[in-house]
Enzyme design. Sequence first.
Site, PDB file in Angstrom:
ATOM      1  N   TYR A  91       0.840  -1.200   0.000  1.00  0.00           N
ATOM      2  CA  TYR A  91       0.000   0.000   0.000  1.00  0.00           C
ATOM      3  C   TYR A  91       0.877   1.253   0.000  1.00  0.00           C
ATOM      4  O   TYR A  91       0.635   2.196  -0.769  1.00  0.00           O
ATOM      5  CB  TYR A  91      -0.912  -0.016   1.226  1.00  0.00           C
ATOM      6  CG  TYR A  91      -1.660   1.269   1.456  1.00  0.00           C
ATOM      7  CD1 TYR A  91      -2.674   1.678   0.594  1.00  0.00           C
ATOM      8  CD2 TYR A  91      -1.333   2.092   2.536  1.00  0.00           C
ATOM      9  CE1 TYR A  91      -3.349   2.873   0.802  1.00  0.00           C
ATOM     10  CE2 TYR A  91      -2.003   3.285   2.750  1.00  0.00           C
ATOM     11  CZ  TYR A  91      -3.012   3.663   1.881  1.00  0.00           C
ATOM     12  OH  TYR A  91      -3.677   4.851   2.077  1.00  0.00           O
ATOM     13  N   TRP A 122      -4.977   1.552  10.550  1.00  0.00           N
ATOM     14  CA  TRP A 122      -5.211   1.512   9.101  1.00  0.00           C
ATOM     15  C   TRP A 122      -4.947   0.113   8.555  1.00  0.00           C
ATOM     16  O   TRP A 122      -5.608  -0.334   7.620  1.00  0.00           O
ATOM     17  CB  TRP A 122      -4.343   2.547   8.409  1.00  0.00           C
ATOM     18  CG  TRP A 122      -4.540   2.615   6.922  1.00  0.00           C
ATOM     19  CD1 TRP A 122      -3.591   2.430   5.967  1.00  0.00           C
ATOM     20  CD2 TRP A 122      -5.761   2.886   6.217  1.00  0.00           C
ATOM     21  NE1 TRP A 122      -4.149   2.561   4.707  1.00  0.00           N
ATOM     22  CE2 TRP A 122      -5.470   2.842   4.829  1.00  0.00           C
ATOM     23  CE3 TRP A 122      -7.060   3.153   6.615  1.00  0.00           C
ATOM     24  CZ2 TRP A 122      -6.442   3.069   3.853  1.00  0.00           C
ATOM     25  CZ3 TRP A 122      -8.034   3.370   5.633  1.00  0.00           C
ATOM     26  CH2 TRP A 122      -7.720   3.324   4.280  1.00  0.00           C
ATOM     27  N   GLU A 142     -11.380   5.636   5.464  1.00  0.00           N
ATOM     28  CA  GLU A 142     -10.747   6.435   6.514  1.00  0.00           C
ATOM     29  C   GLU A 142     -11.710   6.602   7.686  1.00  0.00           C
ATOM     30  O   GLU A 142     -11.298   6.573   8.861  1.00  0.00           O
ATOM     31  CB  GLU A 142     -10.323   7.810   5.977  1.00  0.00           C
ATOM     32  CG  GLU A 142      -9.256   7.795   4.899  1.00  0.00           C
ATOM     33  CD  GLU A 142      -7.879   7.366   5.395  1.00  0.00           C
ATOM     34  OE1 GLU A 142      -7.710   7.165   6.613  1.00  0.00           O
ATOM     35  OE2 GLU A 142      -6.976   7.249   4.553  1.00  0.00           O
TER      36      GLU A 142
END
Length: 200
Positions: free
Chosen positions: A18, A48, A40
């Site tokens: 990522y 995350w 988010e």
Amino acid sequence: MKKNRCSWCGDDPLYREYHDREWGVPLHDEKKLFEFLCLEGAQAGLSWLTILRKRANYLEAFDHFDVEKMAGYDENKIKSLLQNKGIVRNRLKINAFINNARCYLDMADKGETLDSFFWKFVDGKPIQNSWKSQKDVPATTPLAGTICRELKQRGFQFVGATICYAHMQATGMVNDHQTDCFRYREIAQLARPSQQSRFI
């Protein structure tokens, strides 16, 4: 040769992929901008990496973030989502996804895209920061607070200032790669003016 990376991505392969491929790349795709805004928000109170591991499940559960389909979700769909072990089963967050899809459609009816909305705050050009270490990177900024307030004025939920700054980082509105990260210069070279987008 070993590549220097931002310290936050650690050694996890998914996190590294990522970081190497997506994080900080200037993004102007409407569907992806909406996806990141949702994810988010889903991250609130979590890491995350937790959301990244569930990302494929989110895409499947929410019809690949098709806003028109999401805006039409009813209580039966919500109950189904609350039983889906592949996502964060939080009713407030699920309701926020649906609410935000409807808010997006309201924006579209008025001729406003997420691309034009977000990128106007930086005049279409990413902010180039120069952080030497992760501890220097802020959790939020006054600009993110302004974006938060404008999103809330449009009815969006789970869009606090910290979430908005994470969105800015993820979608390349700011280059927050550490200066010794191999992606720092690559991302800086990708900076370009915003282009007109199509609706989802």
